[in-house]
Design a protein around this motif. Structure first.
Motif, mmCIF file in Angstrom:
data_model
loop_
_atom_site.group_PDB
_atom_site.id
_atom_site.type_symbol
_atom_site.label_atom_id
_atom_site.label_comp_id
_atom_site.label_asym_id
_atom_site.label_seq_id
_atom_site.Cartn_x
_atom_site.Cartn_y
_atom_site.Cartn_z
ATOM 1 N N GLY A 125 -10.436 1.748 8.875
ATOM 2 C CA GLY A 125 -9.723 1.403 7.770
ATOM 3 C C GLY A 125 -8.355 2.085 7.441
ATOM 4 O O GLY A 125 -7.622 1.113 6.250
ATOM 5 N N GLY A 126 -7.682 2.926 8.587
ATOM 6 C CA GLY A 126 -6.944 3.559 8.390
ATOM 7 C C GLY A 126 -5.395 3.318 8.543
ATOM 8 O O GLY A 126 -6.114 2.739 9.852
ATOM 9 N N VAL A 127 -4.691 3.032 8.110
ATOM 10 C CA VAL A 127 -3.625 3.053 8.389
ATOM 11 C C VAL A 127 -2.942 3.114 9.911
ATOM 12 O O VAL A 127 -2.408 2.539 10.535
ATOM 13 C CB VAL A 127 -1.831 3.438 7.267
ATOM 14 N N ILE A 128 -2.992 4.471 10.531
ATOM 15 C CA ILE A 128 -3.079 5.078 12.362
ATOM 16 C C ILE A 128 -4.251 4.673 13.068
ATOM 17 O O ILE A 128 -3.853 4.909 13.961
ATOM 18 C CB ILE A 128 -2.315 6.277 12.066
ATOM 19 N N ASN A 151 -2.008 -3.997 -2.928
ATOM 20 C CA ASN A 151 -3.070 -3.711 -3.752
ATOM 21 C C ASN A 151 -4.728 -3.802 -2.996
ATOM 22 O O ASN A 151 -5.938 -4.577 -2.692
ATOM 23 C CB ASN A 151 -4.006 -5.733 -3.851
ATOM 24 N N GLY A 152 -4.288 -2.747 -2.021
ATOM 25 C CA GLY A 152 -5.883 -1.852 -0.900
ATOM 26 C C GLY A 152 -6.883 -1.685 -2.375
ATOM 27 O O GLY A 152 -6.125 -0.848 -3.877
ATOM 28 N N ALA A 153 -7.701 -1.116 -1.317
ATOM 29 C CA ALA A 153 -8.646 -0.118 -2.485
ATOM 30 C C ALA A 153 -8.232 1.006 -2.616
ATOM 31 O O ALA A 153 -7.759 1.990 -1.675
ATOM 32 C CB ALA A 153 -10.329 -0.401 -1.698
ATOM 33 N N VAL A 154 -8.792 1.947 -3.890
ATOM 34 C CA VAL A 154 -8.416 3.272 -3.705
ATOM 35 C C VAL A 154 -9.167 4.081 -3.316
ATOM 36 O O VAL A 154 -10.266 3.795 -2.704
ATOM 37 C CB VAL A 154 -8.212 3.831 -5.490
ATOM 38 N N GLY A 155 -8.308 5.088 -2.894
ATOM 39 C CA GLY A 155 -9.161 5.838 -2.282
ATOM 40 C C GLY A 155 -10.051 6.960 -3.546
ATOM 41 O O GLY A 155 -10.122 6.677 -4.157
ATOM 42 N N PHE A 197 -4.086 6.339 -1.617
ATOM 43 C CA PHE A 197 -2.516 5.455 -1.239
ATOM 44 C C PHE A 197 -1.550 6.628 -0.651
ATOM 45 O O PHE A 197 -0.848 6.249 -0.166
ATOM 46 C CB PHE A 197 -2.240 4.976 -2.842
ATOM 47 N N ALA A 198 -1.345 7.731 -1.108
ATOM 48 C CA ALA A 198 -0.302 8.584 -0.610
ATOM 49 C C ALA A 198 -0.992 8.665 0.592
ATOM 50 O O ALA A 198 -0.239 8.994 1.776
ATOM 51 C CB ALA A 198 -0.086 10.001 -1.957
ATOM 52 N N ASP A 199 -1.792 9.022 1.079
ATOM 53 C CA ASP A 199 -1.762 8.907 2.439
ATOM 54 C C ASP A 199 -1.430 8.187 3.376
ATOM 55 O O ASP A 199 -1.472 8.501 4.555
ATOM 56 C CB ASP A 199 -4.033 9.768 2.611
ATOM 57 N N LYS A 200 -2.326 6.784 2.815
ATOM 58 C CA LYS A 200 -1.980 5.653 3.923
ATOM 59 C C LYS A 200 -0.243 5.516 3.930
ATOM 60 O O LYS A 200 0.014 5.135 4.764
ATOM 61 C CB LYS A 200 -1.586 4.281 2.941
#
Length: 445
Positions: free
Chosen positions: A221-224, A51-55, A110-113
């Motif tokens: 804010g990025g996953v990495i 449910n995260g915000a879209v890029g 989302f794909a990048d996440k």
């Protein structure tokens, strides 16, 4: 098809990576990307918040799911062939405190996440062999409450001391990318992974239709991003403190760090002042700046029994949303109290008030259910030993806030307390609850 009792292949691979990292300490690992396959990406997908915000591409998880198999195969092929193009992150701002100050964050697609999560799953087993015990932020099996518990135990064991409270100015915005790559290559020399991380660092930021590529920093804010922050501060701070600082000190000392928030404790004032003097130089060497007002030395010695009525008391310091101070226990002994920081208390209450105003039209049962969720979430974090008074004050403040906005639903703008008490009997709010004990022995992660 694999049976239900078969071991998780992703977990098994992570164990192999961890064992390899143990067998080759302080050496760069060159063969890592082959562990990432479609099943690995699927596990990364499951660990990605839906449910995260879209890029910038506007793709939601529902859009991704329509062609999920093809998306996995495309991501895998592009990542390993070097053709993957990291999309820019979308700039957004979130409140930093109770005032108008905000913190910028980056929102990946989302794909990048998913791909970032897949790379994190490879790197974590390696760096869990490297990270030191004083590091708690964004690590498997570690939490903010463990950091607070360890801080309480170590400070109590020293009878207080001298606390160096540190604030790094705009850490994610000023992180030196070249230095980060250098740190990464000490343990990771897989070309696929390093190339991907380099692309994420240089992906740029899209804000109001304008694309910028800062020379320093990485979007928060990025996953990495949390893992990269841990790696950077591991070498800049943790290793330096353990290998160079502590051997030169006269007394005991400790470091507790959660991501870029940390404090240092010293038994000897001279040690604390010497470290505080050299800290700006150490961080400046790696492109980081300490806040001149928020970085300070706090006298935090345990008061004596005769000091109970004196005006001069030890100072206080904040970490992870709690203000740490000395206070008397129920038995009359001096203990360290961890209380909800004033700024966090006000921020949480402001958010409750905003929610109540925006949801006046909701039925009472629905309002009570949502407020109950918010209260339980607050108690789940701030419900710590010695903080019951602040929890009860928050409960009363939320109750009064709810009453205030329910009164606005009345034609006369007034709601009798007797009527409101009847509402509370039918729709009670959860009571303040202490969830975490600082007296519990810290378990080894």
């Amino acid at each position: 098809m694999a049976g239900a009792s078969d071991p998780d292949p992703v977990f098994t691979k992570q164990q192999r990576i961890a064992e390899l990292a143990k067998q080759m300490p302080h050496k760069g690992l060159t063969s890592l990307a082959h562990h990432i396959d479609v099943r690995w990406l699927h596990e990364a997908y499951l660990r990605t918040r839906p449910n995260g915000a879209v890029g910038v591409d506007g793709q939601t998880i529902a859009d991704f799911n329509r062609h999920i198999g093809n998306n996995f195969r495309t991501l895998l092929e592009q990542a390993k062939s070097g053709t993957y193009q990291a999309p820019p992150v979308l700039r957004a701002y979130i409140p930093k405190g109770t005032g108008s100050e905000t913190r910028p964050i980056g929102i990946p697609t989302f794909a990048d996440k998913v791909l970032q999560r897949a790379v994190v799953m490879v790197l974590e087993p390696i760096y869990e062999q490297e990270f030191l015990d004083g590091s708690y932020g964004f690590r498997p099996g570690r939490s903010a409450h463990q950091a607070l518990q360890t801080l309480w135990q170590k400070t109590m064991a020293m009878g207080g001391g001298w606390i160096v409270e540190v604030d790094i100015q705009k850490f994610f915005d000023t992180l030196d990318k070249a230095r980060l790559r250098e740190f990464l290559q000490r343990r990771v020399r897989d070309g696929v992974l390093l190339r991907l991380i380099g692309k994420w660092l240089n992906a740029g930021v899209l804000e109001e239709g304008t694309l910028t590529t800062p020379e320093v920093g990485t979007p928060q804010g990025g996953v990495i991003s949390p893992l990269l922050a841990n790696i950077y501060l591991h070498y800049v701070l943790d290793v330096w403190f353990q290998e160079e600082v502590q051997p030169r000190l006269r007394g005991r000392a400790f470091l507790i760090r959660y991501a870029d928030d940390f404090v240092m404790g010293f038994a000897c004032e001279e040690d604390a002042r010497r470290v505080l003097e050299v800290l700006p130089k150490r961080f400046g060497k790696f492109g980081l700046t300490l806040h001149p007002d928020k970085t300070r030395l706090v006298p935090f010695l345990k008061p004596s029994t005769q000091d109970q009525d004196r005006k001069s008391r030890p100072g206080t310091f904040d970490l992870l949303g709690f203000t740490h101070c000395w206070g008397l226990s129920r038995r009359g002994f001096w203990v360290i109290k961890q209380r909800t920081a004033r700024s966090r208390f006000s921020r949480a209450l402001t958010r409750i008030a905003v929610w109540c105003r925006k949801n006046l039209h909701q039925p009472l049962a629905e309002q009570c259910r949502k407020l109950g969720q918010k209260l339980r979430g607050h108690f789940a974090y701030y419900g710590i030993t010695g903080n019951r008074e602040a929890l009860q004050r928050f409960h009363r403040a939320v109750t009064c806030t709810w009453y205030k906005w329910l009164a606005r639903r009345q034609r006369k703008g007034y709601l009798a307390w007797a009527a409101f008490n009847g509402i509370l009997q039918r729709h009670p709010l959860p009571q303040a609850t202490v969830v975490h004990s600082v007296y519990r022995t810290a378990a080894s992660p």
